[in-house]
Design an enzyme around this catalytic site. Structure first.
Site, short mmCIF file in Angstrom:
data_model
loop_
_atom_site.label_atom_id
_atom_site.label_comp_id
_atom_site.label_asym_id
_atom_site.label_seq_id
_atom_site.Cartn_x
_atom_site.Cartn_y
_atom_site.Cartn_z
N THR A 372 0.83 -1.20 0.00
CA THR A 372 0.00 0.00 0.00
C THR A 372 0.87 1.26 0.00
O THR A 372 2.06 1.19 0.22
CB THR A 372 -0.92 -0.11 1.24
OG1 THR A 372 -1.68 -1.28 1.08
CG2 THR A 372 -1.80 1.06 1.48
N ASN A 392 -2.75 -4.44 -1.70
CA ASN A 392 -2.68 -5.31 -0.53
C ASN A 392 -1.23 -5.73 -0.29
O ASN A 392 -0.40 -4.90 -0.01
CB ASN A 392 -3.64 -6.49 -0.62
CG ASN A 392 -3.93 -7.07 0.76
OD1 ASN A 392 -3.73 -6.37 1.76
ND2 ASN A 392 -4.35 -8.30 0.85
N ASP A 414 -8.62 -9.45 1.99
CA ASP A 414 -9.15 -8.56 3.04
C ASP A 414 -10.57 -8.94 3.44
O ASP A 414 -11.10 -8.43 4.42
CB ASP A 414 -9.12 -7.10 2.57
CG ASP A 414 -7.76 -6.45 2.81
OD1 ASP A 414 -6.92 -7.06 3.48
OD2 ASP A 414 -7.54 -5.32 2.32
N SER A 443 -11.59 -2.59 4.84
CA SER A 443 -10.22 -2.07 4.78
C SER A 443 -9.84 -1.42 6.10
O SER A 443 -10.70 -1.07 6.91
CB SER A 443 -10.16 -1.03 3.66
OG SER A 443 -8.90 -0.41 3.63
N SER A 444 -8.52 -1.26 6.30
CA SER A 444 -8.03 -0.48 7.44
C SER A 444 -7.50 0.87 6.98
O SER A 444 -7.06 1.68 7.81
CB SER A 444 -6.88 -1.22 8.13
OG SER A 444 -7.29 -2.49 8.56
#
Ligand code: DON
Length: 580
Positions: A372, A392, A414, A443-444
């Protein structure tokens, strides 16, 4: 452990600053533009576009497209991401462009199971791991709705660099070595990103003519240049030939979604503006900041402060299982951000002892229907973008679609591939995040602003499940009035509820501090590597000054400059090779 810092000391805290001309200080306009990006060439591309008359949104296109070329391990046309936008004006407006990848329409709940067992390799490597890319659509949306320049101009630097090539750097080598076996397994990736089937040497030139043509088609035809025609055909047939499940309909129906950002009022007239679902990151940040506001973290010594931070993270990550793609499942945002609930969670923090996970107050009652890249850019009108973009894992699925130069994401991992298991980041599965056709995986990623009448700030980082922790720690540096270089360089630690372990970077705590933490009941684990690559901006509205900083853990470059001012370097990195 050798930190990135030790290995590339000459790039430490690289800051490119151009002299400020005398400008009227105004709370509405910073007197300079600012960029912080993880790669010097991307920062240069953004600057080029601002100097050419583009705004922050055009610069964001240039930076994203250039990162797709120079960080094939981090983000790209085969991936997606989130763009948090600030549109200057009266009133200021915030938008959130959700360009997250979507599960192919032929996805099935148990598509990664073989003989009844979930197979991580399938959701991480190869074409089945790839969800439908969103980044190309986001660039079109940015150009059409927010930018001033056509894509043919804002994407020109990226196309040029894809043709001419860029030099392999230390970060590239490291990411390629992590993914060497998977890259070798794909002929096209090995041809493009390896040399003689091995990690290329520093300084080798990586040219990507097929990618240049793919970018050119997008720049020329907009959406149709990627989601239909030659590119779409090559994508769908390339993926299917290798055993994937994409079809044209997936491409036709992919849309970027403009969402209302998560907005959360903080103390002292500050507001958090961050990522809503399908990211769980903004919610975790809001919960954490609220809880910390009730706790004396600022006046606490280091271990005590870390204790408070870890305990709020434990509680925030516990609630992550409640969230998923808002187009598929209801998300109990109001419930987990309700003050009464957050007061109760804060009240359960013992100031001296780690709280065992099993005695936390219950989560809100709710029927359930986690490599990322990040950059931040601000123009001198006050428009700004914080964008976190992803494939990812480093080099995504390591599957490059023949003929396109596009390396695909492995964002399918994810999802809760196994709702009772966990994904590559150890994030536990949940019903809300199960695989469904056309759904976006949770997602984070947490591109975020904190804005007040006094200041505008932008934050963001890669780091998988650790993203909210890395962003939170940077925000605390800001709230504690520390200089911007400290926001990116301060040592990091992380807790994600499960596993019940406090992870920390080498050197984050002394031996004495570690034994203090152990005595408080924490299980401690030093991470093998530093984590995160934070890119931050600060605009002080009282004097219109802007500052930017790139994480010293990476090779990023931050720059502040007046787009109309002649180039006047007042300080550069010591190693000329990091200059664009
Ligand atoms: O969306 C997410 O949360 C992950 N796909 C982000 C991956 C990431 O940050 C990897 N970087 N180190």
């Amino acid at each position: 452990m050798t930190s990135m810092l030790e290995r590339i000391p000459s790039l430490f805290g690289a800051v490119l600053s151009l002299s400020a001309l005398s400008a009227q200080a105004s709370p509405d306009h910073p007197d300079q533009a600012a960029i912080a990006s993880p790669h010097p060439i991307a920062t240069a591309a953004g600057r080029e576009i601002l100097v050419d008359g583009g705004n922050a949104f055009d610069a964001a296109i240039a930076i994203s497209a250039t990162l797709a070329v120079v960080e094939p391990y981090g983000s790209g046309m085969g991936g997606g991401g989130f763009f948090l936008l600030r549109q200057a004006g009266e009133p200021v407006q915030y938008q959130f462009l959700d360009a997250r990848e979507k599960a192919p329409l032929k996805s099935k709940l148990k598509m990664f199971y073989r003989h009844g067992v979930a197979q991580p390799d399938l959701s991480l490597n190869g074409p089945l791991a790839a969800a439908i890319p969103g980044l190309p659509a986001a660039l079109v949306e940015l150009a059409e709705r927010y930018g001033r320049l056509p894509l043919s101009i804002s994407m020109a630097p990226a196309i040029r660099i894809a043709y001419r090539g860029f030099k392999v750097d230390e970060v590239y080598r490291e990411r390629a070595s992590w993914r060497l076996f998977a890259l070798r397994a794909n002929k096209e990736s090995a041809r493009l990103f390896l040399r003689n089937n091995d990690v290329p040497d520093i300084g080798e030139i990586i040219k990507q003519p097929e990618l240049a043509q793919t970018l050119d088609r997008l720049a020329d035809k907009g959406r149709a240049g990627f989601y239909s025609g030659l590119t779409a055909q090559a994508m769908v047939s390339g993926v299917r030939a290798a055993g994937g499940i994409w079809n044209y309909h997936d491409f036709e129906e992919y849309e970027v979604i403009t969402r209302t950002p998560l907005r959360f009022q903080l103390a002292d007239q500050r507001e958090l503006i961050s990522a809503p679902p399908p990211s769980a990151g903004g919610i975790a940040l809001a919960q954490s900041l609220f809880m910390l506001q009730q706790l004396p973290w600022r006046e606490s010594e280091k271990v005590q402060r870390a204790h408070y931070v870890v305990e709020v993270l434990r509680r925030a990550f516990r609630d992550r299982v409640l969230f998923g793609d808002p187009d598929f499942v209801p998300n109990p945002i109001a419930q987990v951000l309700a003050p009464d609930y957050l007061f109760e969670l804060t009240g359960s923090i013992d100031p001296h002892r780690a709280t065992p996970n099993n005695i936390l107050p219950p989560a809100p009652r709710w029927r359930e229907g986690d490599n990322t890249s990040h950059f931040s850019v601000l123009d001198n009108e006050g428009n700004a973008v914080a964008a976190t973009l992803s494939l990812n894992l480093p080099f995504g699925s390591t599957f490059t679609v023949p003929g396109t130069g596009v390396i695909l994401n492995d964002e399918m991992d994810d999802f809760a591939v196994d709702p009772k298991g966990s994904n590559t980041y150890g994030l536990v599965g949940s019903q809300a995040n199960i695989i469904e056709p056309g759904k976006r995986p949770l997602s984070s990623m947490s591109p975020s602003f904190i804005e007040s009448p006094q200041a505008f700030t932008a934050f963001g980082t890669p780091g998988g499940s650790r993203i909210p922790s890395v962003v939170l720690l940077s925000m605390l540096q800001y709230l504690d009035d520390q200089p911007v270089t400290q926001w990116t360089s301060a040592p990091r630690y992380h807790h994600q509820y499960i596993p019940d372990v406090l992870e920390y970077e080498a050197g984050a705590f002394t031996e004495e501090e570690l034994s203090d933490l152990r005595e408080r009941g924490y299980r401690l684990r030093e991470t093998k590597r530093d984590f995160g690559n934070q890119q931050v901006l600060l605009w002080r509205k009282n004097n219109a000054k802007v500052e930017a900083a790139s994480d010293p853990r990476g090779i990023g470059l931050s720059a502040t400059f007046r787009p109309d001012a002649p180039l006047n370097l007042v300080r550069t990195c010591t190693d000329q090779s990091c200059l664009p």
